[in-house]
Write a protein that holds these residues in place. Structure first.
Motif, PDB file in Angstrom:
ATOM      1  N   ALA A  46       0.831  -1.206   0.000  1.00 36.17           N
ATOM      2  CA  ALA A  46       0.000   0.000   0.000  1.00 36.17           C
ATOM      3  C   ALA A  46       0.869   1.261   0.000  1.00 36.17           C
ATOM      4  O   ALA A  46       0.437   2.314   0.459  1.00 36.17           O
ATOM      5  CB  ALA A  46      -0.927  -0.011   1.213  1.00 36.17           C
ATOM      6  N   THR A  47       2.090   1.157  -0.522  1.00 37.25           N
ATOM      7  CA  THR A  47       3.026   2.277  -0.469  1.00 37.25           C
ATOM      8  C   THR A  47       2.949   3.203  -1.675  1.00 37.25           C
ATOM      9  O   THR A  47       3.501   4.295  -1.636  1.00 37.25           O
ATOM     10  CB  THR A  47       4.474   1.779  -0.360  1.00 37.25           C
ATOM     11  OG1 THR A  47       4.787   1.023  -1.538  1.00 37.25           O
ATOM     12  CG2 THR A  47       4.687   0.960   0.884  1.00 37.25           C
ATOM     13  N   ARG A  48       2.313   2.766  -2.750  1.00 44.99           N
ATOM     14  CA  ARG A  48       2.262   3.533  -4.004  1.00 44.99           C
ATOM     15  C   ARG A  48       3.667   3.866  -4.499  1.00 44.99           C
ATOM     16  O   ARG A  48       3.926   4.970  -4.974  1.00 44.99           O
ATOM     17  CB  ARG A  48       1.477   4.812  -3.824  1.00 44.99           C
ATOM     18  CG  ARG A  48       0.020   4.679  -4.039  1.00 44.99           C
ATOM     19  CD  ARG A  48      -0.568   6.066  -4.047  1.00 44.99           C
ATOM     20  NE  ARG A  48      -1.771   6.106  -4.824  1.00 44.99           N
ATOM     21  CZ  ARG A  48      -2.506   7.189  -4.928  1.00 44.99           C
ATOM     22  NH1 ARG A  48      -2.156   8.283  -4.308  1.00 44.99           N
ATOM     23  NH2 ARG A  48      -3.575   7.175  -5.658  1.00 44.99           N
ATOM     24  N   GLY A  49       4.583   2.928  -4.360  1.00 45.28           N
ATOM     25  CA  GLY A  49       5.940   3.122  -4.857  1.00 45.28           C
ATOM     26  C   GLY A  49       6.854   3.907  -3.935  1.00 45.28           C
ATOM     27  O   GLY A  49       8.018   4.149  -4.258  1.00 45.28           O
ATOM     28  N   HIS A  62      -1.614 -11.820   6.956  1.00 50.73           N
ATOM     29  CA  HIS A  62      -1.258 -10.966   5.835  1.00 50.73           C
ATOM     30  C   HIS A  62      -0.250  -9.929   6.317  1.00 50.73           C
ATOM     31  O   HIS A  62      -0.277  -9.522   7.486  1.00 50.73           O
ATOM     32  CB  HIS A  62      -2.488 -10.275   5.252  1.00 50.73           C
ATOM     33  CG  HIS A  62      -3.316 -11.178   4.415  1.00 50.73           C
ATOM     34  ND1 HIS A  62      -4.245 -12.042   4.939  1.00 50.73           N
ATOM     35  CD2 HIS A  62      -3.347 -11.367   3.069  1.00 50.73           C
ATOM     36  CE1 HIS A  62      -4.817 -12.715   3.977  1.00 50.73           C
ATOM     37  NE2 HIS A  62      -4.290 -12.332   2.821  1.00 50.73           N
ATOM     38  N   VAL A  63       0.616  -9.510   5.406  1.00 46.11           N
ATOM     39  CA  VAL A  63       1.627  -8.509   5.707  1.00 46.11           C
ATOM     40  C   VAL A  63       1.364  -7.321   4.787  1.00 46.11           C
ATOM     41  O   VAL A  63       1.317  -7.466   3.566  1.00 46.11           O
ATOM     42  CB  VAL A  63       3.046  -9.086   5.485  1.00 46.11           C
ATOM     43  CG1 VAL A  63       4.100  -8.013   5.680  1.00 46.11           C
ATOM     44  CG2 VAL A  63       3.288 -10.261   6.418  1.00 46.11           C
ATOM     45  N   ILE A  64       1.169  -6.145   5.397  1.00 48.95           N
ATOM     46  CA  ILE A  64       0.818  -4.944   4.640  1.00 48.95           C
ATOM     47  C   ILE A  64       1.960  -3.940   4.758  1.00 48.95           C
ATOM     48  O   ILE A  64       2.400  -3.617   5.858  1.00 48.95           O
ATOM     49  CB  ILE A  64      -0.488  -4.326   5.173  1.00 48.95           C
ATOM     50  CG1 ILE A  64      -1.607  -5.370   5.136  1.00 48.95           C
ATOM     51  CG2 ILE A  64      -0.862  -3.086   4.372  1.00 48.95           C
ATOM     52  CD1 ILE A  64      -2.844  -4.976   5.896  1.00 48.95           C
ATOM     53  N   LEU A  65       2.426  -3.453   3.603  1.00 48.01           N
ATOM     54  CA  LEU A  65       3.478  -2.442   3.577  1.00 48.01           C
ATOM     55  C   LEU A  65       2.833  -1.071   3.533  1.00 48.01           C
ATOM     56  O   LEU A  65       1.908  -0.836   2.754  1.00 48.01           O
ATOM     57  CB  LEU A  65       4.365  -2.628   2.338  1.00 48.01           C
ATOM     58  CG  LEU A  65       4.951  -4.010   2.105  1.00 48.01           C
ATOM     59  CD1 LEU A  65       5.818  -3.999   0.844  1.00 48.01           C
ATOM     60  CD2 LEU A  65       5.751  -4.481   3.302  1.00 48.01           C
TER      61      LEU A  65
END
Length: 107
Positions: A46-49, A62-65
């Motif tokens: 979820a970093t948008r780059g 789940h692992v969320i960035l």
């Protein structure tokens, strides 16, 4: 009852009651956790780059960035306002309420 949602940046939210941990991505065990999740299809970016500043682990494994700092995420989760949150919460309706209070006090 509304589920509590944590804003993790760029319009992305996570159900607060599903969060197990919010950690910094710099340690080797967390890097391994991230790679394992990627291999198993449990990684959500979820970093948008942007640079990953926090990794959120959920109860479903789940692992969320996220591109926001772990401290910022924790403050949002605890309900404390950060500078950016305060700007987002301020609306024109608030100004009308302030004018009404001032008018009532003057009478």
């Amino acid at each position: 009852m509304k589920p509590l949602l944590l804003n993790i940046g760029f319009g992305n939210v996570v159900a607060a009651d599903k969060i197990v941990a919010i950690v910094s991505p710099v340690s080797a065990p967390i890097k391994r956790l991230k790679e394992d999740a990627k291999e198993q299809g449990r990684l959500i970016d979820a970093t948008r780059g942007r640079i990953t500043r926090a990794i959120i682990v959920t109860d479903s494994n789940h692992v969320i960035l996220s591109a926001i700092n772990p401290e910022t995420a924790a403050k949002r989760l605890m309900g404390k306002k950060t500078g950016q949150d305060m700007e987002e919460d301020f609306h024109d309706d608030d100004i009308d309420d302030l004018d009404l209070e001032t008018t009532e006090a003057e009478e």
